[in-house]
Write an enzyme that holds these catalytic residues in place. Sequence first.
Site, PDB file in Angstrom:
ATOM      1  N   LYS A  85       1.457   9.739  16.736  1.00  0.00           N
ATOM      2  CA  LYS A  85       1.910   9.708  15.345  1.00  0.00           C
ATOM      3  C   LYS A  85       2.451  11.058  14.886  1.00  0.00           C
ATOM      4  O   LYS A  85       3.120  11.142  13.862  1.00  0.00           O
ATOM      5  CB  LYS A  85       0.776   9.249  14.423  1.00  0.00           C
ATOM      6  CG  LYS A  85      -0.399  10.192  14.285  1.00  0.00           C
ATOM      7  CD  LYS A  85      -1.484   9.586  13.409  1.00  0.00           C
ATOM      8  CE  LYS A  85      -2.667  10.516  13.238  1.00  0.00           C
ATOM      9  NZ  LYS A  85      -2.356  11.745  12.497  1.00  0.00           N
ATOM     10  N   ASP A  86       2.191  12.127  15.663  1.00  0.00           N
ATOM     11  CA  ASP A  86       2.728  13.445  15.329  1.00  0.00           C
ATOM     12  C   ASP A  86       4.086  13.699  15.968  1.00  0.00           C
ATOM     13  O   ASP A  86       4.720  14.725  15.700  1.00  0.00           O
ATOM     14  CB  ASP A  86       1.764  14.549  15.789  1.00  0.00           C
ATOM     15  CG  ASP A  86       0.499  14.601  14.950  1.00  0.00           C
ATOM     16  OD1 ASP A  86       0.536  14.137  13.799  1.00  0.00           O
ATOM     17  OD2 ASP A  86      -0.529  15.105  15.450  1.00  0.00           O
ATOM     18  N   ARG A 133       2.138   8.095   3.331  1.00  0.00           N
ATOM     19  CA  ARG A 133       1.977   6.671   3.676  1.00  0.00           C
ATOM     20  C   ARG A 133       0.631   6.150   3.189  1.00  0.00           C
ATOM     21  O   ARG A 133       0.543   5.086   2.563  1.00  0.00           O
ATOM     22  CB  ARG A 133       2.091   6.503   5.202  1.00  0.00           C
ATOM     23  CG  ARG A 133       1.730   5.106   5.718  1.00  0.00           C
ATOM     24  CD  ARG A 133       1.589   5.108   7.231  1.00  0.00           C
ATOM     25  NE  ARG A 133       0.611   6.075   7.688  1.00  0.00           N
ATOM     26  CZ  ARG A 133      -0.704   5.852   7.725  1.00  0.00           C
ATOM     27  NH1 ARG A 133      -1.193   4.700   7.323  1.00  0.00           N
ATOM     28  NH2 ARG A 133      -1.532   6.786   8.156  1.00  0.00           N
ATOM     29  N   ARG A 134      -0.431   6.904   3.471  1.00  0.00           N
ATOM     30  CA  ARG A 134      -1.762   6.479   3.020  1.00  0.00           C
ATOM     31  C   ARG A 134      -1.844   6.515   1.499  1.00  0.00           C
ATOM     32  O   ARG A 134      -2.376   5.591   0.873  1.00  0.00           O
ATOM     33  CB  ARG A 134      -2.833   7.397   3.615  1.00  0.00           C
ATOM     34  CG  ARG A 134      -3.010   7.258   5.114  1.00  0.00           C
ATOM     35  CD  ARG A 134      -3.982   8.300   5.640  1.00  0.00           C
ATOM     36  NE  ARG A 134      -4.114   8.210   7.092  1.00  0.00           N
ATOM     37  CZ  ARG A 134      -4.292   9.252   7.892  1.00  0.00           C
ATOM     38  NH1 ARG A 134      -4.337  10.471   7.392  1.00  0.00           N
ATOM     39  NH2 ARG A 134      -4.422   9.082   9.193  1.00  0.00           N
ATOM     40  N   ARG A 151      -5.259  19.380   3.663  1.00  0.00           N
ATOM     41  CA  ARG A 151      -4.733  19.764   4.967  1.00  0.00           C
ATOM     42  C   ARG A 151      -5.844  20.360   5.817  1.00  0.00           C
ATOM     43  O   ARG A 151      -6.917  20.674   5.346  1.00  0.00           O
ATOM     44  CB  ARG A 151      -3.602  20.787   4.814  1.00  0.00           C
ATOM     45  CG  ARG A 151      -2.279  20.237   4.319  1.00  0.00           C
ATOM     46  CD  ARG A 151      -1.536  19.418   5.347  1.00  0.00           C
ATOM     47  NE  ARG A 151      -1.493  20.045   6.661  1.00  0.00           N
ATOM     48  CZ  ARG A 151      -0.670  21.027   7.022  1.00  0.00           C
ATOM     49  NH1 ARG A 151       0.195  21.511   6.155  1.00  0.00           N
ATOM     50  NH2 ARG A 151      -0.698  21.512   8.254  1.00  0.00           N
ATOM     51  N   ARG A 157     -11.389  19.209   7.262  1.00  0.00           N
ATOM     52  CA  ARG A 157     -11.217  18.244   6.164  1.00  0.00           C
ATOM     53  C   ARG A 157     -12.549  17.587   5.802  1.00  0.00           C
ATOM     54  O   ARG A 157     -12.832  17.343   4.627  1.00  0.00           O
ATOM     55  CB  ARG A 157     -10.195  17.171   6.551  1.00  0.00           C
ATOM     56  CG  ARG A 157      -8.758  17.641   6.423  1.00  0.00           C
ATOM     57  CD  ARG A 157      -7.791  16.514   6.602  1.00  0.00           C
ATOM     58  NE  ARG A 157      -6.950  16.707   7.779  1.00  0.00           N
ATOM     59  CZ  ARG A 157      -6.050  15.836   8.197  1.00  0.00           C
ATOM     60  NH1 ARG A 157      -5.878  14.700   7.553  1.00  0.00           N
ATOM     61  NH2 ARG A 157      -5.329  16.086   9.267  1.00  0.00           N
ATOM     62  N   CYS A 244       7.421  12.251   8.246  1.00  0.00           N
ATOM     63  CA  CYS A 244       6.308  12.217   7.304  1.00  0.00           C
ATOM     64  C   CYS A 244       6.723  12.627   5.895  1.00  0.00           C
ATOM     65  O   CYS A 244       5.910  12.636   4.985  1.00  0.00           O
ATOM     66  CB  CYS A 244       5.172  13.101   7.802  1.00  0.00           C
ATOM     67  SG  CYS A 244       5.505  14.841   7.678  1.00  0.00           S
TER      68      CYS A 244
END
Length: 312
Positions: A85-86, A133-134, A151, A157, A244
């Site tokens: 996904k990165d 997106r989230r 971040r 986190r 993103c």
Amino acid sequence: MRTIVVGSRQSALALTQTNQVIDHLQNLCTARGLSVNFEVKKIVTKGDQILDVTLSKVGGKGLFVKEIEQALLDRHIDMAVHSMKDMPWELPEGLINGAIPKRVDPRDCIISKGNLKLNELPQGAKVGTSSLRRASQLQQYRPDLNIEPIRGNIDSRIKKLDTEGFDAIVLAAAGLYRMGWEDKISEYLTVEVCLPAVGQGSLGIECRGDDMPMLEILSMLNDPYTELTVKAERAFLRELNGGCQVPIGAYAVLVDGEEGHGIQLTGYVATPDGSEQIKETLTGTDPVALGKELAERCKVKGADRILSQVRG
């Protein structure tokens, strides 16, 4: 004996998943009588250095791979393990995904104070996520939530849940699974509530396209099911020229139909606040053609307009 140098970010998750891939590859090579040795080279990426600004404002997910890709091109390393996904949809000339191992849980999840589920969070709860997106999907599902950017690596986190006044944070379940931290998860979010990012839960093993011995070794790691579904998702992303900076999600699964196995792909495009959303599902057999067709359907429903507004 060949020594294979593996490039990795320095985060705990990146090193953990890199070493897991190395262990798997070492076992596969040993079983086939191949004599190889692996060495990890830690690389600091720009995305690891800029932690006080959201990704959408500083250039997107490519920030986590550019320095590693340059090391591949410069032949300082032989392969690199990325969270798929990165990875931007377009790879530099000369580099390819040599393998896509079997995907783990693609869902998003929440970690919350008091182990509360999403529907149990108090009115106006402060929820942290670094993903547009989230954020857009959570805002649509529960407009009362106060979504704030957060971040850092997953361990930092999780600490911020206590130190910065968050009621909950949203993370990819796959990262917690690979770290062995599943017990921290308060709830897995269904794909209906929060459609995953393109390739979420899967890894991309990047190498040079002309390194045939490396490609032969990596082929042992490739999972055909994951390769098909991720290829469809990435074709959707590519057709929308997404990253993103815009809220885009896609998730594909294999399904049985009258003509045998097919690929069912769901795509999502939205405004950052979730006020306007497009979600479409389509089934096909060719992953690239399917991704392109689904993207075209989303464009007809206004995806291009939404994306141009967000980029603007």
